[in-house]
Each structure stands twice: as C-alpha cells, then as structure tokens.
Scaffold this motif. Structure first.
Motif, mmCIF file in Angstrom:
data_model
loop_
_atom_site.group_PDB
_atom_site.id
_atom_site.type_symbol
_atom_site.label_atom_id
_atom_site.label_comp_id
_atom_site.label_asym_id
_atom_site.label_seq_id
_atom_site.Cartn_x
_atom_site.Cartn_y
_atom_site.Cartn_z
ATOM 1 N N LEU A 7 0.855 -1.243 -0.020
ATOM 2 C CA LEU A 7 0.003 -0.009 0.040
ATOM 3 C C LEU A 7 1.039 1.321 0.040
ATOM 4 O O LEU A 7 1.850 1.202 0.688
ATOM 5 C CB LEU A 7 -1.025 -0.085 1.230
ATOM 6 N N PRO A 8 0.593 2.253 -0.650
ATOM 7 C CA PRO A 8 1.234 3.342 -0.937
ATOM 8 C C PRO A 8 1.417 4.220 0.283
ATOM 9 O O PRO A 8 0.592 4.340 0.976
ATOM 10 C CB PRO A 8 0.656 4.195 -1.991
ATOM 11 N N VAL A 9 2.737 4.971 0.548
ATOM 12 C CA VAL A 9 2.904 5.889 1.731
ATOM 13 C C VAL A 9 2.572 7.109 1.124
ATOM 14 O O VAL A 9 3.438 7.560 0.109
ATOM 15 C CB VAL A 9 4.446 5.627 2.103
ATOM 16 N N PRO A 10 1.602 7.976 1.795
ATOM 17 C CA PRO A 10 1.320 9.067 1.226
ATOM 18 C C PRO A 10 2.293 10.252 1.080
ATOM 19 O O PRO A 10 3.155 10.397 1.853
ATOM 20 C CB PRO A 10 0.177 9.637 2.295
ATOM 21 N N ALA A 14 7.222 5.434 -1.797
ATOM 22 C CA ALA A 14 7.518 4.208 -1.065
ATOM 23 C C ALA A 14 6.197 3.669 -0.921
ATOM 24 O O ALA A 14 5.019 4.088 -1.001
ATOM 25 C CB ALA A 14 8.018 4.313 0.197
ATOM 26 N N SER A 15 6.226 2.214 -0.406
ATOM 27 C CA SER A 15 4.980 1.509 -0.004
ATOM 28 C C SER A 15 5.397 0.646 1.068
ATOM 29 O O SER A 15 6.535 0.326 1.389
ATOM 30 C CB SER A 15 4.484 0.652 -1.190
ATOM 31 N N ALA A 91 0.350 8.540 8.770
ATOM 32 C CA ALA A 91 -0.457 8.832 7.650
ATOM 33 C C ALA A 91 -0.812 7.793 6.699
ATOM 34 O O ALA A 91 -2.165 7.650 6.187
ATOM 35 C CB ALA A 91 0.119 10.187 6.870
ATOM 36 N N TRP A 92 0.267 6.812 6.549
ATOM 37 C CA TRP A 92 -0.114 5.714 6.025
ATOM 38 C C TRP A 92 -1.175 4.671 6.574
ATOM 39 O O TRP A 92 -1.646 4.125 5.929
ATOM 40 C CB TRP A 92 1.550 4.825 5.761
ATOM 41 N N LEU A 93 -1.002 4.785 7.952
ATOM 42 C CA LEU A 93 -2.179 4.053 8.463
ATOM 43 C C LEU A 93 -3.427 4.479 8.585
ATOM 44 O O LEU A 93 -4.278 3.789 8.183
ATOM 45 C CB LEU A 93 -1.721 3.772 10.164
ATOM 46 N N GLU A 94 -3.397 5.768 8.618
ATOM 47 C CA GLU A 94 -4.716 6.342 8.384
ATOM 48 C C GLU A 94 -5.412 6.433 6.805
ATOM 49 O O GLU A 94 -6.484 6.071 6.692
ATOM 50 C CB GLU A 94 -4.474 7.907 8.631
ATOM 51 N N GLN A 95 -4.437 6.811 5.812
ATOM 52 C CA GLN A 95 -4.987 6.942 4.423
ATOM 53 C C GLN A 95 -4.897 5.731 3.484
ATOM 54 O O GLN A 95 -5.697 5.714 2.603
ATOM 55 C CB GLN A 95 -4.284 8.151 3.992
ATOM 56 N N SER A 96 -3.945 4.935 3.940
ATOM 57 C CA SER A 96 -3.807 3.593 3.015
ATOM 58 C C SER A 96 -4.356 2.427 3.620
ATOM 59 O O SER A 96 -4.957 1.465 3.271
ATOM 60 C CB SER A 96 -2.395 3.460 2.654
ATOM 61 N N LEU A 97 -3.949 2.215 4.942
ATOM 62 C CA LEU A 97 -4.163 1.170 5.503
ATOM 63 C C LEU A 97 -5.632 0.642 6.009
ATOM 64 O O LEU A 97 -6.362 -0.382 5.879
ATOM 65 C CB LEU A 97 -3.191 0.743 6.814
#
Length: 247
Positions: A7-10, A14-15, A91-97
């Motif tokens: 899943l992409p890192v905002p 990276a992912s 942000a990755w946890l909130e927006q992608s995960l």
C-alpha cells in the motif's frame, strides 16, 4: 499462505506491506517488533499460538510492516526528526491501511491493536490517538517513553505528540474524558531476561500503567514471572492467555 499487499505511503514513492491471517472475526491490527515486517508475526509462531481462534472465525489479523528503520531506529537523526518522520507512518496507517482494512471487512469495524516490544508502543500509541477506530490496545513487553530510546537533540511538538508518557501526562478536560470513555489498554510484561536491560520494558510498563491509573484511563497491567523473557515464546503464551476473552 497469506499474500503480502503493498500500500502506498502518502507523499512518497514508497510502499509498506500488510498480510492478512483469518477469514472472519474481530479484526486485530498487528505491529511487528522493531524494524520488523508483516510476515514476522506468523513466522515467529504468534498466529499458530491462537490458531484455534483463527480457524473458528473469531479473529482476523492484519499484520503490517514497520517503518522504524527511518523513524525511531535511525539513531543518526534527532528524536524530534524521528518523531516528524513517524508522522508519515501514521499517515500511511490512516490513509492507506485503514481504508484497505475497511474494504476487506466490508465496513468499518472496531479494531484491536497488538504489538510486541517496539510494536507494543505502536499499538498503544495508535489506540490512544485513534480510539474512535481502535478502542482496545494490547501491548506485550513495550517501552512507552520514546525519550528513552537513545535520543538526542531538542524535543519539540512532534516528539510530545508521539510520546504516550508526554501527551497522556498532559491530557486533561474534554479530551481526557473522551478517552476515559472510549479507550482501553492491556499492558503485559515479564520480569525475566531482557525485560529490564536493555529494553526497559518492565519499568516503563509499570510506570505507564501508573500514569494511566492517575488519568483514570481504563487499563489492565499483567506482570509475568522472572522466567518470562523478552522473546517470542513468551509472547505466544501471553497472546494465547489474553486474546480469547476479546474475540
């Protein structure tokens, strides 16, 4: 074997990865130990320790990669710089995960967060800052004071809001009252090898439990014996002991 999903890192190229174990049941967001990968949880026997719950459809694990190598484990950066980088992981946890988990489950469901060692910090911190989506945290052998992690340099706002000892200690008013009503934390730690030196998990866990008590935030402290080490075989036993009552 469960497949890894990237899943992409905002805001970056990276992912980070996530691996799901289980087909139904209470969703558990699992953080690995320091700088670990999503595969570590199963590879170290943690899924197997509660395989009966997985097979019975009582629990589904969503195991994620850590970003510690470029946040908390990067000792070349100051504590404040590492805390700022940690915001990208959040942000990755909130927006992608979280949207991906919602898609997997078909709706938004309350999560349990779970982690061992540094992952326990991530689990507890995420619940305390996101109790509206993850009202229960289970931390096994954690250290909840980021200022004790060989930091250096001045500490600012980013460190404060990434450090449970700081922001829980300063919490008051409506925010504290809301957390008292919506969050719950289970802290488990042993008294055996490596739980004091070098991890400081035992004293940190006890101190943080005292702070939660002072703030009247619902929590439970479970201290295991002197043979209980900072290691996977003991975390397997602790998980098997505690998880069934929540699923």
């Amino acid at each position: 074997m469960s497949q890894r999903v990237q899943l992409p890192v905002p805001g970056t190229d990276a992912s980070l990865g996530v691996v799901r174990h289980g087909h139904w049941g209470r969703p558990v967001l699992v953080f690995p130990s320091e700088a670990g990968r999503a595969e570590d949880f199963a590879a170290n026997g943690m899924v197997g320790a509660v395989q009966n719950l997985v097979d019975a459809g009582r629990v589904t694990f969503f195991c994620v990669d850590a970003a510690d190598k470029w946040t908390w484990s990067d000792n070349t950066a100051s504590t404040e710089e590492r805390a700022q980088r940690h915001q990208v992981y959040t942000a990755w946890l909130e927006q992608s995960l979280l949207p991906w988990i919602d898609e997997q489950l078909g709706s938004r469901q309350p999560l349990i967060t779970l982690g061992v060692s540094m992952g326990a910090y991530h689990a507890v911190h995420f619940t305390l800052t996101h109790a509206h989506v993850a009202p229960l945290a289970i931390g096994l052998s954690g250290n909840y004071d980021v200022s004790s992690w060989h930091g250096h340099g001045s500490r600012g706002e980013a460190t404060y809001f990434a450090n449970p000892v700081d922001y829980v200690g300063g919490m008051q008013g409506d925010h504290l009252q809301w957390l008292q009503q919506h969050a719950s934390v289970l802290l488990v730690v042993g008294q055996g090898p490596f739980e004091v030196d070098p991890t400081r998990a035992l004293p940190s866990t006890k101190d943080f439990a005292n702070l939660l008590a002072q703030k009247e935030i619902p929590h439970q402290l479970d201290v295991w014996g002197y043979e209980s080490a900072h290691d996977w075989p003991w975390w397997q036993r602790q998980l098997a002991h505690h998880l069934p009552r929540f699923c």
